[in-house]
Design an enzyme around this catalytic site. Structure first.
Site, PDB file in Angstrom:
ATOM      1  N   TYR A 115       0.823  -1.211   0.000  1.00 23.36           N
ATOM      2  CA  TYR A 115       0.000   0.000   0.000  1.00 23.36           C
ATOM      3  C   TYR A 115       0.853   1.255   0.000  1.00 23.36           C
ATOM      4  O   TYR A 115       0.553   2.215   0.716  1.00 23.36           O
ATOM      5  CB  TYR A 115      -0.950  -0.006   1.211  1.00 23.36           C
ATOM      6  CG  TYR A 115      -2.184  -0.846   0.959  1.00 23.36           C
ATOM      7  CD1 TYR A 115      -3.241  -0.324   0.230  1.00 23.36           C
ATOM      8  CD2 TYR A 115      -2.272  -2.157   1.409  1.00 23.36           C
ATOM      9  CE1 TYR A 115      -4.369  -1.080  -0.037  1.00 23.36           C
ATOM     10  CE2 TYR A 115      -3.387  -2.928   1.142  1.00 23.36           C
ATOM     11  CZ  TYR A 115      -4.436  -2.382   0.421  1.00 23.36           C
ATOM     12  OH  TYR A 115      -5.544  -3.139   0.156  1.00 23.36           O
TER      13      TYR A 115
ATOM     14  N   ASP B 179     -17.329 -11.850   8.901  1.00 19.55           N
ATOM     15  CA  ASP B 179     -15.892 -11.560   8.825  1.00 19.55           C
ATOM     16  C   ASP B 179     -15.467 -10.810  10.095  1.00 19.55           C
ATOM     17  O   ASP B 179     -15.648  -9.596  10.198  1.00 19.55           O
ATOM     18  CB  ASP B 179     -15.604 -10.721   7.578  1.00 19.55           C
ATOM     19  CG  ASP B 179     -14.136 -10.301   7.475  1.00 19.55           C
ATOM     20  OD1 ASP B 179     -13.376 -10.534   8.428  1.00 19.55           O
ATOM     21  OD2 ASP B 179     -13.770  -9.729   6.425  1.00 19.55           O
TER      22      ASP B 179
ATOM     23  N   TYR C 176     -14.597  -4.390   2.888  1.00 18.24           N
ATOM     24  CA  TYR C 176     -13.208  -4.824   2.664  1.00 18.24           C
ATOM     25  C   TYR C 176     -13.024  -6.202   3.292  1.00 18.24           C
ATOM     26  O   TYR C 176     -13.224  -6.380   4.495  1.00 18.24           O
ATOM     27  CB  TYR C 176     -12.191  -3.843   3.273  1.00 18.24           C
ATOM     28  CG  TYR C 176     -10.777  -4.336   3.047  1.00 18.24           C
ATOM     29  CD1 TYR C 176     -10.159  -4.179   1.799  1.00 18.24           C
ATOM     30  CD2 TYR C 176     -10.086  -5.019   4.048  1.00 18.24           C
ATOM     31  CE1 TYR C 176      -8.885  -4.678   1.566  1.00 18.24           C
ATOM     32  CE2 TYR C 176      -8.805  -5.518   3.815  1.00 18.24           C
ATOM     33  CZ  TYR C 176      -8.212  -5.349   2.578  1.00 18.24           C
ATOM     34  OH  TYR C 176      -6.955  -5.843   2.336  1.00 18.24           O
TER      35      TYR C 176
ATOM     36  N   LYS D 293      -5.781 -11.384  12.137  1.00 11.80           N
ATOM     37  CA  LYS D 293      -5.365 -10.201  12.902  1.00 11.80           C
ATOM     38  C   LYS D 293      -5.093 -10.504  14.381  1.00 11.80           C
ATOM     39  O   LYS D 293      -4.033 -11.012  14.689  1.00 11.80           O
ATOM     40  CB  LYS D 293      -6.386  -9.074  12.708  1.00 11.80           C
ATOM     41  CG  LYS D 293      -6.394  -8.588  11.258  1.00 11.80           C
ATOM     42  CD  LYS D 293      -6.772  -7.137  11.092  1.00 11.80           C
ATOM     43  CE  LYS D 293      -6.362  -6.628   9.739  1.00 11.80           C
ATOM     44  NZ  LYS D 293      -7.439  -6.465   8.780  1.00 11.80           N
TER      45      LYS D 293
HETATM   46  C1  LIG Z   1      -7.542  -6.977   7.323  1.00  7.81           C
HETATM   47  C2  LIG Z   1      -8.847  -7.557   6.945  1.00  7.81           C
HETATM   48  C3  LIG Z   1      -8.938  -8.658   6.073  1.00  7.81           C
HETATM   49  C4  LIG Z   1      -7.734  -9.236   5.381  1.00  7.81           C
HETATM   50  O1  LIG Z   1      -6.806  -9.779   6.260  1.00  7.81           O
HETATM   51  P1  LIG Z   1      -5.271  -9.924   5.784  1.00  7.81           P
HETATM   52  O2  LIG Z   1      -4.636 -10.736   6.860  1.00  7.81           O
HETATM   53  O3  LIG Z   1      -4.721  -8.536   5.711  1.00  7.81           O
HETATM   54  O4  LIG Z   1      -5.274 -10.616   4.484  1.00  7.81           O
HETATM   55  C5  LIG Z   1     -10.194  -9.179   5.833  1.00  7.81           C
HETATM   56  N1  LIG Z   1     -11.290  -8.664   6.403  1.00  7.81           N
HETATM   57  C6  LIG Z   1     -11.241  -7.612   7.243  1.00  7.81           C
HETATM   58  C7  LIG Z   1     -12.501  -7.107   7.858  1.00  7.81           C
HETATM   59  C8  LIG Z   1     -10.019  -7.017   7.529  1.00  7.81           C
HETATM   60  O5  LIG Z   1      -9.978  -5.942   8.321  1.00  7.81           O
END
Ligand SMILES: *Cc1c(COP(=O)(O)O)cnc(C)c1O
Length: 421
Positions: free
Chosen positions: A15, A234, A142, A263
């Site tokens: 990025y 998610d 996202y 995360k």
């Molecule tokens: C960061 C994120 C992802 C992607 O995770 P990565 O480990 O960066 O591939 C997917 N969904 C959400 C809501 C995110 O914040």
């Protein structure tokens, strides 16, 4: 050569427009909410290093558990073999999730956890001879940067170069009082084509910390359930206390079919992805027909070091001190929000749990690429605070161990920026 000079010779950063970006800051050490550069300058990591760190940097307990695991087993193929950490992590994590979540599938990161979830849904229908291939997602969503995850994300500057190659997705607005009825009928009209609905619960992080209420999401989910549309929650960003509760789904009373984590899963120590699902979905892949297998896996699936850091992080997460810290941040954020919400340069302030977002008044240029963004970023960096505005939206989401003094320092720098910029 300095580390930065060596970096610029060989590294391409994520990025980052390498032509115009400032040189990267060389970090040599972390402790708690702090990071230290080569010259010993300290930075408060107010964005938890891209939202992953929940217990602080170089946490001694996680470090100890990882070191112990390294002496025993660093990695083993996860097809045909298993290991203690992967099993224990699934057992313990499932206890924290809605009780319909019964099976855990490991991968490497958030995007891959999403890829797995999408494949589970599409093949769930395919295995039963049904052609349900459309996916429903929110505008501005996202879900990651790999192609499938990108396809279910909102079309934006991030996806522009690839838009023509992304599979078609039905995008709807996040639900509210005004649109909920029309969203319900949209879903009913599409239901025989819809494989699944994927959503970021309560907070759309990358879109600029956009927030929406649990009530209307509940209603939308209840409608999906009624229409037989699978739901992917998610929780990659919202999981592990970010929203004030353990998981954002703890604010909901309808249970999703699939959940995605990454995360905070390892406390931000190792890359690890996890997709959980119901027994019902899992059962749809059981067959004497080999073609009904879920053909997905990564070389480092369920890496034992990653599992050990996730277990250590879970130990810390389950300690009462962590819940107390989260509540402390929630309260401090609320007090600060109250203090600045009427400032003429602040358009809106919004908060969900430990996430506080402030939208700056910019006149007309409010895009991700607004020049204000770079100005603010470097202003805070110079002041020893890592804040990474999304366009004109400044947000704070610190590791839960951040001290009161550190948090107040971050707030004070934002107030100062409001005066000076
Ligand atoms: C960061 C994120 C992802 C992607 O995770 P990565 O480990 O960066 O591939 C997917 N969904 C959400 C809501 C995110 O914040």
């Amino acid at each position: 050569m300095s580390l930065t000079e060596r970096d610029l010779k060989v590294i391409w950063h994520p990025y980052t427009q390498m032509k115009t970006a400032a040189p990267p800051v060389p970090i040599v050490r972390g402790a708690g909410a702090l990071l230290f550069d080569e010259e010993g300058k300290q930075y408060i990591d107010a964005v938890s290093s891209w939202w992953v760190n929940i217990h602080g940097h170089a946490h001694p307990y996680i470090a100890q558990k990882v070191a112990e695991q390294l002496q025993k087993l660093e990695h083993v193929i996860f097809a045909g073999f298993t290991h203690e950490g992967a099993v224990e992590l699934a057992e313990r994590l499932l206890i924290h999730l809605p009780d319909n979540q019964q099976k855990a599938f490991y991968s490497d990161n958030g995007s891959t956890a999403i890829e797995v979830a999408i494949k589970m849904c599409l093949q769930y229908w395919n295995n039963q001879g049904q052609q349900r291939t459309k996916i429903l997602a929110f505008n501005n969503a996202y879900h990651g940067d790999t192609f499938g995850a990108m396809a279910v994300s909102g079309r934006s500057a991030f996806t522009r170069a690839f838009d023509s190659l992304l599979f078609e997705v039905e995008f709807i607005d996040t639900p509210n009082k005004e649109n909920i009825q029309s969203l319900r009928s949209q879903i009913s009209n599409l239901k025989s084509d819809l494989a699944c609905f994927i959503f970021e619960p309560l907070v759309q992080g990358s879109a600029g910390m956009l927030m929406y209420g649990a009530d209307y999401l509940n209603e939308l989910m209840a409608h999906c359930k009624q229409e037989g549309v699978l739901m992917i929650d998610d929780e990659i960003f919202t999981g592990f206390g970010r929203t004030g509760k353990s998981f954002a789904c703890d604010y909901l009373n309808v249970q999703p079919d699939i959940m995605c984590f990454s995360k905070g899963l390892t406390g931000g120590t190792m890359a690890l992805g996890l997709t959980t699902c119901t027994q019902h979905i899992y059962d749809a892949f059981l067959s004497d027909d080999r073609l009904k297998t879920l053909f997905h896996g990564h070389s480092f699936t369920a890496n034992p070091i990653a599992c050990a850091s996730a277990l250590a992080s879970l130990d810390l997460f389950e300690q009462p001190q962590t819940a107390a810290n989260i509540q402390r941040i929630v309260n401090a954020h609320a007090a600060f929000a109250g203090k600045i919400k009427h400032h003429p340069k602040i358009k809106t302030v919004r908060q969900t749990g430990t996430i506080l977002a402030m939208e700056w008044e910019t006149g007309d240029n409010t895009s991700y690429f607004s020049s204000l963004r770079d100005k603010l970023y470097h202003y805070f960096l110079a002041a020893g605070v890592i804040l990474r505005p999304l366009g004109n939206v400044i947000y704070i989401l610190p590791p839960y161990c951040i001290t009161d003094d550190e948090l107040q320092y971050v707030y004070s720098k934002i107030e100062q920026a409001l005066q000076e910029i």
